[in-house]
Design a protein around this motif. Structure first.
Motif, PDB file in Angstrom:
ATOM      1  N   ILE A 102      -5.267 -33.451   0.166  1.00 24.35           N
ATOM      2  CA  ILE A 102      -3.830 -33.524  -0.081  1.00 24.35           C
ATOM      3  C   ILE A 102      -3.468 -34.839  -0.762  1.00 24.35           C
ATOM      4  CG2 ILE A 102      -1.596 -33.717   1.079  1.00 24.35           C
ATOM      5  CD1 ILE A 102      -2.638 -31.695   3.119  1.00 24.35           C
ATOM      6  N   SER A 103      -4.079 -35.927  -0.307  1.00 21.58           N
ATOM      7  CA  SER A 103      -3.806 -37.234  -0.914  1.00 21.58           C
ATOM      8  C   SER A 103      -4.263 -37.275  -2.366  1.00 21.58           C
ATOM      9  CB  SER A 103      -4.516 -38.342  -0.114  1.00 21.58           C
ATOM     10  OG  SER A 103      -4.087 -38.349   1.231  1.00 21.58           O
ATOM     11  N   VAL A 105      -4.695 -34.648  -4.464  1.00 23.08           N
ATOM     12  CA  VAL A 105      -3.865 -33.781  -5.300  1.00 23.08           C
ATOM     13  C   VAL A 105      -2.498 -34.411  -5.537  1.00 23.08           C
ATOM     14  CG1 VAL A 105      -2.671 -31.555  -5.384  1.00 23.08           C
ATOM     15  CG2 VAL A 105      -5.060 -31.672  -4.648  1.00 23.08           C
ATOM     16  N   HIS A 106      -1.915 -34.998  -4.490  1.00 25.02           N
ATOM     17  CA  HIS A 106      -0.603 -35.614  -4.653  1.00 25.02           C
ATOM     18  C   HIS A 106      -0.655 -36.758  -5.660  1.00 25.02           C
ATOM     19  CE1 HIS A 106       3.460 -36.910  -3.623  1.00 25.02           C
ATOM     20  NE2 HIS A 106       2.979 -38.146  -3.653  1.00 25.02           N
ATOM     21  N   ALA A 110       1.461 -35.477  -8.729  1.00 27.00           N
ATOM     22  CA  ALA A 110       2.815 -36.040  -8.650  1.00 27.00           C
ATOM     23  C   ALA A 110       2.941 -37.365  -9.387  1.00 27.00           C
ATOM     24  CB  ALA A 110       3.210 -36.231  -7.185  1.00 27.00           C
ATOM     25  N   GLU A 111       1.828 -38.093  -9.584  1.00 24.95           N
ATOM     26  CA  GLU A 111       1.924 -39.439 -10.130  1.00 24.95           C
ATOM     27  C   GLU A 111       1.084 -39.637 -11.391  1.00 24.95           C
ATOM     28  OE1 GLU A 111       0.738 -41.689  -6.758  1.00 24.95           O
ATOM     29  OE2 GLU A 111       2.552 -41.242  -5.610  1.00 24.95           O
ATOM     30  N   ASP A 293       4.570 -25.073  -4.740  1.00 25.67           N
ATOM     31  CA  ASP A 293       3.747 -25.849  -3.819  1.00 25.67           C
ATOM     32  C   ASP A 293       2.295 -25.793  -4.282  1.00 25.67           C
ATOM     33  OD1 ASP A 293       1.858 -26.060  -1.369  1.00 25.67           O
ATOM     34  OD2 ASP A 293       3.741 -26.893  -0.627  1.00 25.67           O
ATOM     35  N   GLY A 296       0.140 -28.587  -1.096  1.00 25.26           N
ATOM     36  CA  GLY A 296       0.900 -29.578  -0.340  1.00 25.26           C
ATOM     37  C   GLY A 296       1.762 -30.495  -1.169  1.00 25.26           C
ATOM     38  N   THR A 297       1.687 -30.418  -2.473  1.00 26.82           N
ATOM     39  CA  THR A 297       2.502 -31.249  -3.359  1.00 26.82           C
ATOM     40  C   THR A 297       3.550 -30.385  -4.049  1.00 26.82           C
ATOM     41  OG1 THR A 297       0.728 -32.835  -3.779  1.00 26.82           O
ATOM     42  CG2 THR A 297       2.495 -32.741  -5.394  1.00 26.82           C
ATOM     43  N   ASP A 298       4.806 -30.761  -3.913  1.00 30.77           N
ATOM     44  CA  ASP A 298       5.879 -30.023  -4.565  1.00 30.77           C
ATOM     45  C   ASP A 298       5.921 -30.364  -6.051  1.00 30.77           C
ATOM     46  OD1 ASP A 298       6.636 -28.829  -2.209  1.00 30.77           O
ATOM     47  OD2 ASP A 298       8.194 -30.304  -1.747  1.00 30.77           O
ATOM     48  N   VAL A 299       5.940 -29.329  -6.883  1.00 29.62           N
ATOM     49  CA  VAL A 299       6.022 -29.496  -8.331  1.00 29.62           C
ATOM     50  C   VAL A 299       7.277 -28.776  -8.804  1.00 29.62           C
ATOM     51  CG1 VAL A 299       4.886 -29.114 -10.543  1.00 29.62           C
ATOM     52  CG2 VAL A 299       3.502 -29.564  -8.494  1.00 29.62           C
TER      53      VAL A 299
END
Length: 485
Positions: A102-103, A105-106, A110-111, A293, A296-299
Motif C-alpha cells: 500500500i505504501s 502504490v500510494h 499519488a505522488e 480505488d 488502497g490509493t484513491d485516484v
C-alpha cells in the motif's frame, strides 16, 4: 557529466533502465499478495533507523560523484534502486507485504507518477522552444534573463521556466571563462525563488491550493519577501558577474547568420505551455465524485484527466517540433532520466521519514515539531520558516510543506487569516530554501545536468552548499528578522 551515460541509445543507459525496471518488478512481486488489504501506517511506532536508506541515498548523491564519478555517472540508477530495496525488503518482512504494498502504490500513484508526468511534459515542451538571436553574455543581459525567468516561473512553473531559459543563457555565455556562478544563481532565482507567487510555480504551493488555500493568497502575502530575495540575488549576481566580466576582458564573438535576429523556433510550444497550466488549474478547481480505488490509493478523475492530458501534450510536442529545433537546443533525455531515477529513490525511501514527521510530538522526530511551537502553544513563524526550509533543503519540499501545514492545524481558512504569518513562513521556507541543495527541488538537478551536458563545470554537492550558504543563508536570516520574528 558524460553525455553517453544518459543518452537513450547508449548501452549504459539501457543497462541502467533494465536494472531500474527489474528493481521495480522485484519490489512489486514481494508486495503484490497483500495489496488488496488495507493497513495503517503509524510513524510513531518506527525507529529512526528506518530513515537510513533515505540518508544513504542522499549521501550517495552527495559523495559518489566526488569519490567514484565514473561509476556514479553510469550506475546512479542502480544505486537508487538498491536503496529502494534496502528499505522495502526489511519493511515488508517486518510489517507485512500488505502495508509495504500500500505504501509503495500510494507513493508511486499519488505522488511520484504525477510529479514525473508534469516534469516530463514541461521538460519536453520547453525543450521544443529554441530562442535564437545574437545574445552576448554581458552582466546586464544575464541579469535580464534571470529576471525574465523569475517572472515566468510563477506562471509556467519553476521546471518550465528553467527548461526554457537555461539553454539560451548557457549559449549566450559559451565564450565566457567563468560561467559556473551564472548557473548557480539561475538555480537560486529561476528554479526556486521565482516560483513563489502562485500554485503553478512550485509543487508545495499547488498542494496548498488543493487543500483550500486561495490561488492568489501567496501573491498577496509573500510578495514583499519574494521581491526582496530576488532583488537581492540579482544585485549580488550583477556585481559578481561584472567582476568576472572585467577580469576576463572583452571577448569577440562572431555571430552566425542564424543568430542575427532574436526570435523563437518552435513557438507553438508556448501554446502547449499554456495548455499545461490550464490542465493543472483544472485539476485543482474541478471536483468530481468519481474516485477509483487502486490498491488502497484513491485516484480521482481530475487527476487522471490532467495526467492523460499532460502525456498527450508531451507527445504532441515531440511530433510537431522540428528535429532542427531539438538539435539546436541539444535536447536529450539525459537530464530527465537522471531526475526520474534519483527522485524515484527519494519519493520511496522518504516514506518512513514523512510518516515519522507526521506522527508529531509523539513520533521519533517530535523534537522538530515541538521546536516550532512557542511556550504559549502558539506557532512560531520564524521556527516554521526555518524548520520547513531546512527539511525542504534535503527532503522533497512538497510533502515537507504538507507536514508543517498539518502541524499548524491544517485548516486553510484559519491559516489564511488568523495564522497568516505562519502559513507565509511555511510557504516561503518550502519554496525559497529548496535552493539550498541540488536535491531540494527537482529543477535544480535538471539544470545541473543540462549545464554539465553543455560543458559547464558545476560545483559538487558540497560545493553547491558552500555557494548557497554564503549567498542565500544571510538573506534568509535578514528575512527572518524583517518578516517572521
Amino acid at each position: 557529466m558524460e553525455v553517453d551515460a544518459f543518452h537513450p541509445s547508449s548501452n549504459n543507459y539501457g543497462d541502467t533502465m533494465k536494472s531500474s525496471r527489474w528493481a521495480a518488478v522485484a519490489a512489486l512481486l514481494f508486495v503484490w499478495p497483500g495489496l488488496a488489504q488495507a493497513a495503517d501506517f503509524d510513524g510513531s511506532q518506527l525507529s529512526p533507523l528506518w530513515g537510513v536508506p533515505f540518508a544513504g541515498l542522499l549521501l550517495s548523491i552527495a559523495l559518489m560523484p566526488l569519490l567514484v564519478p565514473a561509476f556514479w555517472h553510469h550506475h546512479f540508477g542502480k544505486v537508487s534502486a538498491a536503496w529502494i530495496l534496502a528499505f522495502f525488503i526489511p519493511f515488508a518482512a517486518m510489517f507485512g507485504p500488505s502495508l509495504a504494498g500500500i505504501s509503495l502504490v500510494h507513493a508511486l500513484v499519488a505522488e511520484y507518477i504525477p510529479f514525473i508526468i508534469l516534469l516530463t511534459a514541461l521538460f519536453t515542451v520547453a525543450g521544443g522552444i529554441f530562442i535564437r538571436g545574437n545574445l552576448h553574455g554581458s552582466p546586464g543581459l544575464n541579469a535580464g534573463l534571470l529576471l525574465i525567468g523569475a517572472v515566468l516561473a510563477s506562471f509556467m512553473g519553476t521546471t518550465g521556466a528553467s527548461m526554457l531559459m537555461i539553454r539560451p543563457l548557457i549559449r549566450a555565455n559559451d565564450n565566457r571563462k567563468h560561467s559556473t556562478h551564472i548557473v548557480v544563481f539561475f538555480i537560486f532565482i529561476v528554479s526556486n525563488a521565482g516560483g513563489s507567487l502562485t500554485p503553478l510555480g512550485d509543487p508545495p504551493l499547488f498542494l496548498g491550493f488543493l487543500k483550500g488555500v486561495d490561488f492568489f493568497w501567496t501573491l498577496k502575502h509573500i510578495f514583499p519577501e519574494t521581491l526582496f530575495l530576488i532583488g537581492s540575488l540579482l544585485v549580488i549576481f550583477y556585481l559578481l558577474d561584472s567582476w568576472y566580466y572585467r577580469k576576463e576582458g572583452v571577448q569577440s564573438v562572431d555571430p552566425t547568420p542564424d543568430t542575427q535576429r532574436l526570435g523563437f523556433d518552435g513557438a507553438f510550444n508556448f501554446g502547449l505551455l499554456v495548455a499545461i497550466a490550464g490542465l493543472v488549474l483544472l485539476s485543482g478547481f474541478w471536483k468530481s465524485p468519481l474516485v477509483f480505488d487502486l490498491f488502497g490509493t484513491d485516484v480521482g478523475l481530475p487527476g487522471l484527466v490532467r495526467d492523460a492530458g499532460l502525456i498527450a501534450i508531451a507527445l504532441l510536442s515531440l511530433k510537431l517540433t522540428a528535429a532542427k529545433v531539438h538539435e539546436d537546443n541539444q535536447f536529450s533525455w539525459g537530464p530527465m532520466a537522471e531526475v526520474a531515477k534519483l527522485f524515484a529513490g527519494i519519493f520511496l525511501t522518504i516514506i518512513p521519514v514523512i510518516a515519522m514527521l507526521k506522527a508529531g510530538v509523539s513520533g521519533p522526530f517530535g523534537a522538530v515539531v515541538s521546536a516550532v511551537t512557542q511556550s504559549d502553544g502558539q506557532p512560531d513563524p520564524a521556527m516554521y520558516f526555518w524548520a520547513t526550509g531546512v527539511l525542504s533543503s534535503f527532503l522533497d519540499n512538497a510533502p515537507t510543506y504538507l507536514v508543517f501545514f498539518n502541524t499548524a492545524g491544517g485548516d486553510p481558512q484559519v491559516l489564511m487569516t488568523t495564522l497568516a504569518p505562519t502559513l507565509a513562513a511555511i510557504s516561503a521556507g518550502a519554496v525559497f530554501m529548496g535552493a539550498n541543495t541540488y536535491i531540494g527541488n527537482a529543477p535544480n538537478l535538471m539544470v545541473k545536468a543540462i549545464a554539465e551536458d553543455r560543458g559547464v563545470k558545476m560545483p559538487s554537492f558540497f560545493g553547491y552548499v558552500v555557494w548557497s550558504g554564503a549567498v542565500l543563508i544571510p538573506l534568509f536570516i535578514l528575512m527572518t528578522f524583517i518578516w517572521f520574528r
